[in-house]
Design a protein around this motif. Structure first.
Motif, mmCIF file in Angstrom:
data_model
loop_
_atom_site.group_PDB
_atom_site.id
_atom_site.type_symbol
_atom_site.label_atom_id
_atom_site.label_comp_id
_atom_site.label_asym_id
_atom_site.label_seq_id
_atom_site.Cartn_x
_atom_site.Cartn_y
_atom_site.Cartn_z
ATOM 1 N N GLU A 179 -10.634 10.514 -0.666
ATOM 2 C CA GLU A 179 -11.871 10.954 -0.335
ATOM 3 C C GLU A 179 -11.854 11.731 1.011
ATOM 4 O O GLU A 179 -12.592 12.688 1.366
ATOM 5 N N SER A 232 -11.546 6.093 0.413
ATOM 6 C CA SER A 232 -10.192 6.265 0.038
ATOM 7 C C SER A 232 -9.582 7.598 0.742
ATOM 8 O O SER A 232 -10.222 8.489 1.069
ATOM 9 N N LEU A 233 -8.191 7.437 0.484
ATOM 10 C CA LEU A 233 -7.481 8.629 1.037
ATOM 11 C C LEU A 233 -7.926 9.844 0.312
ATOM 12 O O LEU A 233 -8.152 11.066 0.988
ATOM 13 N N SER A 235 -16.743 2.688 3.020
ATOM 14 C CA SER A 235 -15.173 2.291 2.354
ATOM 15 C C SER A 235 -14.741 3.536 1.857
ATOM 16 O O SER A 235 -15.063 3.891 0.627
ATOM 17 N N GLU A 282 -12.346 1.426 6.341
ATOM 18 C CA GLU A 282 -13.734 0.765 6.406
ATOM 19 C C GLU A 282 -14.515 1.280 7.664
ATOM 20 O O GLU A 282 -13.762 1.007 8.977
ATOM 21 N N ALA A 315 -2.678 4.408 -2.663
ATOM 22 C CA ALA A 315 -3.807 4.521 -3.584
ATOM 23 C C ALA A 315 -5.148 3.499 -3.291
ATOM 24 O O ALA A 315 -6.074 3.550 -3.672
ATOM 25 N N ASP A 316 -4.557 2.274 -2.917
ATOM 26 C CA ASP A 316 -5.204 1.014 -2.832
ATOM 27 C C ASP A 316 -5.709 1.016 -1.278
ATOM 28 O O ASP A 316 -6.410 0.057 -1.054
ATOM 29 N N TRP A 317 -5.343 1.907 -0.394
ATOM 30 C CA TRP A 317 -5.747 1.952 0.894
ATOM 31 C C TRP A 317 -7.286 2.355 1.067
ATOM 32 O O TRP A 317 -7.639 3.130 0.411
ATOM 33 N N ARG A 318 -8.210 1.563 2.094
ATOM 34 C CA ARG A 318 -9.431 2.131 2.346
ATOM 35 C C ARG A 318 -9.599 2.145 3.820
ATOM 36 O O ARG A 318 -9.144 1.204 4.394
ATOM 37 N N MET A 335 0.779 -1.286 0.053
ATOM 38 C CA MET A 335 -0.114 0.097 -0.013
ATOM 39 C C MET A 335 0.778 1.303 -0.037
ATOM 40 O O MET A 335 0.453 2.332 -0.798
#
Ligand code: MTE
Ligand code: MO
Length: 273
Positions: A129, A126-127, A124, A114, A109-112, A103
């Motif tokens: 967001e 994203s960074l 869920s 939850e 970019a793929d981290w979420r 990550m």
């Protein structure tokens, strides 16, 4: 200039741990004093249940309780000039797992994040967001239980805003933070760092999800990509490497049941400064 520590143990109805005496001062001690309203409720005898009601989502749906939360005192904030030249990194300073490494090498970019449990809508995020949300910037002093303090500048959305988007169910009482770092192997699997706070701290205006530190993206050593800041409690409550937020009515079933990795090993759950 050290500020005298004010006793806030009444809020807990147990003695303050002596390790607090190690701390140089009590910047947030005003906080403890102004919580007098709650202490008075405690002394009136109805306190535990009434305070618990106020700190529940059911209580929060009533306007006056929201006002009470808004009226909570702020931890002291500092001018830019007071920011520590070197902010000590403590505990985990780089989670040691392939998934975290993957990550981080991709700019998260793929981290979420939850968000689940006793919410009306699971999220869920994203960074990007989280970075796009309205944010708060605060320069505060971080007090570690080990006896050192550093002043840093933190920026990120209020936890309250994230919880408002998800919407709490009426049974909600605590917010649990799950982290990416493994602290030790356990009998039934790896033991991850985790923490929890009540709704008083969750809706406190200075309780933020920080993605920036000192005007830069949060460094890995300090919890990238996102960490909690709980400014009226000791440093161990401010969980780094956030992966998930769970809204619960009890944390008894998690870990050893004390509400956090360090709490399970003897630290106070309410670590008021
Ligand atoms: N995920 C995670 N969060 C954590 C820790 C940790 O080891 N892992 N250590 C805690 C402790 S004891 C302190 S003092 C602070 C340290 O934050 P810093 O590295 O930004 O100084 O993070 C807290 N949050
Ligand atoms: Mo700490």
């Amino acid at each position: 200039m050290p500020t005298p520590l004010l006793p806030n143990s009444r809020r807990l109805r147990r003695p303050a741990p002596t390790r607090r005496a190690l701390l140089a001062g009590g910047a947030a001690a005003i906080g403890a004093a102004a919580l007098g309203g709650c202490n008075q409720l405690d002394r009136a005898g109805e306190a535990p249940s009434f305070r618990q009601f106020l700190a529940s989502a059911e209580g929060l749906t009533q306007g006056s309780q929201r006002a009470l939360l808004r009226g909570q005192p702020l931890a002291r904030e500092y001018p830019e000039a007071d920011i520590s030249k070197a902010f000590k990194a403590n505990g985990t300073t780089a989670p040691d797992s392939l998934s975290y490494y993957t990550m981080s090498s991709n700019g998260f970019a793929d981290w979420r994040l939850e968000v689940g449990g006793l919410v009306r809508t699971k999220l869920s995020l994203s960074l990007a967001e989280i970075q796009a949300m309205p944010s708060r910037t605060q320069i505060t002093r971080h007090d570690c239980v080990e006896g050192w303090s550093c002043i840093g500048k933190w920026k990120g959305p209020a936890l309250a805003d994230v919880l408002d988007i998800a919407g709490l169910q009426s049974e909600a009482r605590f917010i649990v933070f799950g982290c990416a770092d493994v602290m030790e192997p356990g009998l039934t699997g790896d033991i991850y760092y985790y923490e929890s706070i009540d709704l008083f701290d969750a809706f406190h205006p200075q309780t933020i999800l920080a993605h920036e530190m000192n005007d830069k993206a949060l460094p890995i050593a300090h919890g990238a990509p996102l960490r909690l800041r709980v400014e009226r409690q000791l440093g161990y409550k401010s969980a780094k490497y956030l992966m998930k937020i769970d809204v619960v009515d009890s944390f008894a079933a998690l870990g050893e049941g004390k509400g956090g990795y360090w709490e399970d090993r003897g630290y106070e759950w309410y670590a008021g400064i």
